[in-house]
Design a protein around this motif. Sequence first.
Motif, PDB file in Angstrom:
ATOM      1  N   UNK A   1      -7.873 -40.078 -13.594  1.00 44.90           N
ATOM      2  CA  UNK A   1      -8.263 -38.589 -13.270  1.00 44.90           C
ATOM      3  C   UNK A   1      -8.947 -38.757 -11.834  1.00 44.90           C
ATOM      4  N   UNK A   2      -8.983 -37.680 -11.410  1.00 42.13           N
ATOM      5  CA  UNK A   2      -9.385 -37.309 -10.047  1.00 42.13           C
ATOM      6  C   UNK A   2     -11.050 -36.897 -10.130  1.00 42.13           C
TER       7      UNK A   2
ATOM      8  N   UNK B   1       2.650 -46.050 -11.750  1.00 44.32           N
ATOM      9  CA  UNK B   1       2.359 -45.312 -13.108  1.00 44.32           C
ATOM     10  C   UNK B   1       1.261 -44.393 -12.674  1.00 44.32           C
ATOM     11  N   UNK B   2       0.333 -44.797 -11.995  1.00 45.57           N
ATOM     12  CA  UNK B   2      -0.752 -43.934 -11.940  1.00 45.57           C
ATOM     13  C   UNK B   2      -0.650 -42.960 -10.782  1.00 45.57           C
ATOM     14  N   UNK B   3       0.376 -42.919  -9.727  1.00 48.50           N
ATOM     15  CA  UNK B   3       0.746 -41.779  -8.839  1.00 48.50           C
ATOM     16  C   UNK B   3       1.418 -40.779  -9.735  1.00 48.50           C
ATOM     17  N   UNK B   4       2.549 -41.205 -10.664  1.00 51.75           N
ATOM     18  CA  UNK B   4       3.171 -40.426 -11.506  1.00 51.75           C
ATOM     19  C   UNK B   4       2.277 -39.592 -12.443  1.00 51.75           C
ATOM     20  N   UNK B   5       1.387 -40.211 -12.809  1.00 50.54           N
ATOM     21  CA  UNK B   5       0.189 -39.493 -13.722  1.00 50.54           C
ATOM     22  C   UNK B   5      -0.405 -38.478 -12.667  1.00 50.54           C
ATOM     23  N   UNK B   6      -0.607 -38.847 -11.491  1.00 53.63           N
ATOM     24  CA  UNK B   6      -1.380 -37.990 -10.612  1.00 53.63           C
ATOM     25  C   UNK B   6      -0.781 -36.767 -10.010  1.00 53.63           C
ATOM     26  N   UNK B   7       0.608 -36.955  -9.920  1.00 47.12           N
ATOM     27  CA  UNK B   7       1.476 -36.217  -9.469  1.00 47.12           C
ATOM     28  C   UNK B   7       1.705 -35.057 -10.581  1.00 47.12           C
ATOM     29  N   UNK B   8       1.577 -35.208 -11.858  1.00 48.79           N
ATOM     30  CA  UNK B   8       1.598 -34.290 -13.085  1.00 48.79           C
ATOM     31  C   UNK B   8       0.898 -33.167 -12.919  1.00 48.79           C
ATOM     32  N   UNK B   9      -0.305 -33.564 -12.327  1.00 50.95           N
ATOM     33  CA  UNK B   9      -1.464 -32.450 -12.071  1.00 50.95           C
ATOM     34  C   UNK B   9      -1.680 -31.934 -10.650  1.00 50.95           C
ATOM     35  N   UNK B  10      -1.299 -33.065  -9.736  1.00 51.83           N
ATOM     36  CA  UNK B  10      -1.619 -32.759  -8.571  1.00 51.83           C
ATOM     37  C   UNK B  10      -0.107 -32.899  -7.554  1.00 51.83           C
ATOM     38  N   UNK B  11       0.834 -32.094  -8.010  1.00 52.43           N
ATOM     39  CA  UNK B  11       2.347 -32.352  -7.394  1.00 52.43           C
ATOM     40  C   UNK B  11       2.473 -32.375  -5.894  1.00 52.43           C
ATOM     41  N   UNK B  12       1.443 -31.790  -5.082  1.00 54.31           N
ATOM     42  CA  UNK B  12       1.477 -31.795  -3.586  1.00 54.31           C
ATOM     43  C   UNK B  12       1.017 -33.209  -2.973  1.00 54.31           C
ATOM     44  N   UNK B  13       0.394 -34.023  -3.910  1.00 56.38           N
ATOM     45  CA  UNK B  13      -0.083 -35.390  -3.205  1.00 56.38           C
ATOM     46  C   UNK B  13       1.098 -36.097  -2.595  1.00 56.38           C
ATOM     47  N   UNK B  14       0.860 -36.828  -1.684  1.00 56.19           N
ATOM     48  CA  UNK B  14       1.589 -37.622  -0.758  1.00 56.19           C
ATOM     49  C   UNK B  14       1.613 -38.997  -1.426  1.00 56.19           C
ATOM     50  N   UNK B  15       2.609 -39.422  -1.907  1.00 55.91           N
ATOM     51  CA  UNK B  15       2.527 -40.978  -2.582  1.00 55.91           C
ATOM     52  C   UNK B  15       2.119 -42.158  -1.593  1.00 55.91           C
ATOM     53  N   UNK B  16       2.585 -41.809  -0.399  1.00 54.41           N
ATOM     54  CA  UNK B  16       2.163 -42.970   0.366  1.00 54.41           C
ATOM     55  C   UNK B  16       0.815 -42.852   1.156  1.00 54.41           C
ATOM     56  N   UNK B  17       0.074 -42.045   0.733  1.00 56.26           N
ATOM     57  CA  UNK B  17      -1.180 -41.846   1.057  1.00 56.26           C
ATOM     58  C   UNK B  17      -2.220 -42.328   0.027  1.00 56.26           C
ATOM     59  N   UNK B  18      -1.762 -42.447  -0.953  1.00 56.59           N
ATOM     60  CA  UNK B  18      -2.711 -43.250  -2.137  1.00 56.59           C
ATOM     61  C   UNK B  18      -2.828 -44.630  -1.914  1.00 56.59           C
ATOM     62  N   UNK B  19      -3.967 -45.221  -1.721  1.00 56.79           N
ATOM     63  CA  UNK B  19      -4.108 -46.740  -1.400  1.00 56.79           C
ATOM     64  C   UNK B  19      -4.962 -47.257  -2.520  1.00 56.79           C
ATOM     65  N   UNK B  20      -4.669 -48.740  -2.790  1.00 53.74           N
ATOM     66  CA  UNK B  20      -5.855 -49.317  -3.577  1.00 53.74           C
ATOM     67  C   UNK B  20      -7.361 -49.220  -2.739  1.00 53.74           C
ATOM     68  N   UNK B  21      -8.322 -49.064  -3.735  1.00 54.27           N
ATOM     69  CA  UNK B  21      -9.606 -48.935  -3.270  1.00 54.27           C
ATOM     70  C   UNK B  21     -10.351 -49.902  -3.837  1.00 54.27           C
ATOM     71  N   UNK B  22     -11.084 -49.880  -5.119  1.00 58.24           N
ATOM     72  CA  UNK B  22     -12.025 -50.795  -5.579  1.00 58.24           C
ATOM     73  C   UNK B  22     -11.614 -50.999  -6.929  1.00 58.24           C
ATOM     74  N   UNK B  23     -12.220 -51.782  -7.654  1.00 58.21           N
ATOM     75  CA  UNK B  23     -12.211 -51.986  -9.017  1.00 58.21           C
ATOM     76  C   UNK B  23     -13.573 -52.411  -9.741  1.00 58.21           C
ATOM     77  N   UNK B  24     -13.757 -51.785 -11.004  1.00 58.80           N
ATOM     78  CA  UNK B  24     -14.874 -52.162 -11.786  1.00 58.80           C
ATOM     79  C   UNK B  24     -14.515 -52.708 -13.132  1.00 58.80           C
ATOM     80  N   UNK B  25     -15.440 -53.261 -13.781  1.00 61.48           N
ATOM     81  CA  UNK B  25     -15.160 -53.975 -15.150  1.00 61.48           C
ATOM     82  C   UNK B  25     -16.095 -53.328 -16.161  1.00 61.48           C
TER      83      UNK B  25
END
Length: 401
Positions: free
Chosen positions: A287-288, A320-344
């Motif tokens: 999700x966004x 897989x996450x970018x494919x999921x994102x593009x399903x609802x935000x098709x104008x997103x640029x794949x190359x601008x999505x980067x790893x950020x942080x992780x939580x458990x």
Amino acid sequence: MFARALSRTALPSQSRLFSTSRRREADFTHAVIGGGVVGLAIARQLQARDGVSTVLIEKHSSVGTETSSRNSEVIHAGLYYGPDSLKTKLCLRGKEMMYETCKKNDIPHMNCGKWIVAQDDGQMDAISKVHEFAQSIGVPTRFLSPEEAKRREPDVRCEAGVLESPSTGIVDSHGLMQWLEGEFEEKGGICAFQSPVTKVEPLDTGNGGWAITTTSGGKDSTVTAETLINSAGLFAIPLSNMILPKERHIEPHYAKGSYFSYSLSHPKPKTLVYPAPIPGHGGLGTHLTLDMSGRIRFGPDVEWVDDPTDLRVNSKNLDIAIDDIQSYLPGIKREAIELDYAGIRPKLGKLGAVTSGKGFQDFYIKKEEGFEGFVNLLGIESPGLTSSLAIAEFVEGLLYR
């Protein structure tokens, strides 16, 4: 002055309040183990009672360094958890308390709302069920017309429909925890940092109570308390297993969620966007969400791990996450999505579903039978942040009402 000085250090090995041997009279009324948002909220709630003393024991050097500061910071509406669950009860109450507390104390937050979007008939059926459930528990949701959706968020695709949750929002979790810590200390509570718990034993006085031993710098220290609250988050199950007999032990499970950032300024929705929930799935999709500055982030994914300290961001699910994102935000640029942080997230089992139904796992918040003065909190994951103030109220009720 003594309490203030003590609040930033580990438990000392010798002092007026702490000792290395059991006492007949407890040092504190309450000992709360775990300085995440839930532990902080509980400690503050209990310390507000007349004539009590509370110590918050935290193994790290500051509050909220694990799950509480590595999540989506969403104030959840309570749409997914089942009508009779503690998660629903405490999320609904906690949401109300969260907005009221943040507004009253200038804690950064935003009631930005959330969209749950559907791209086909199957997904539309899923969000229709969410709407029906929301109506049954009094949570406001409504379907948007295609025209309104297009006008408000032209970059968001919702081919079959969109369900809006206007009571969803975001909160600055760090700001909230700083406020809780300040309130707790202002009321006379003591924070003992850098104090990992290595042993917990019942007192042998016949009057109940607990001896909690911590080890720091090779030295053991013991504090005694009338009541013990296990709010240790990722390490709550190991701590519980330290106390309860073997037949009541639980195997801990950990779900890592990686988050992704977006480096461009467009597209930039002003509301949270979630895909339709998938029954039996371990999460709510990629999700966004937004932070308080309006920065977009995506996630989390789900990766089962054995080590709850491994916070490396995993890239294996990025495509897989970018494919999921593009399903609802098709104008997103794949190359601008980067790893950020992780939580458990602490889990009570690997089959647990986020939504109600088969495999759903509720919060475990109980006074343990046969162990006087021991309140156990296990599996406190989402919506733990939203529910934190209500969980504190609930724990106080278990002990005193």
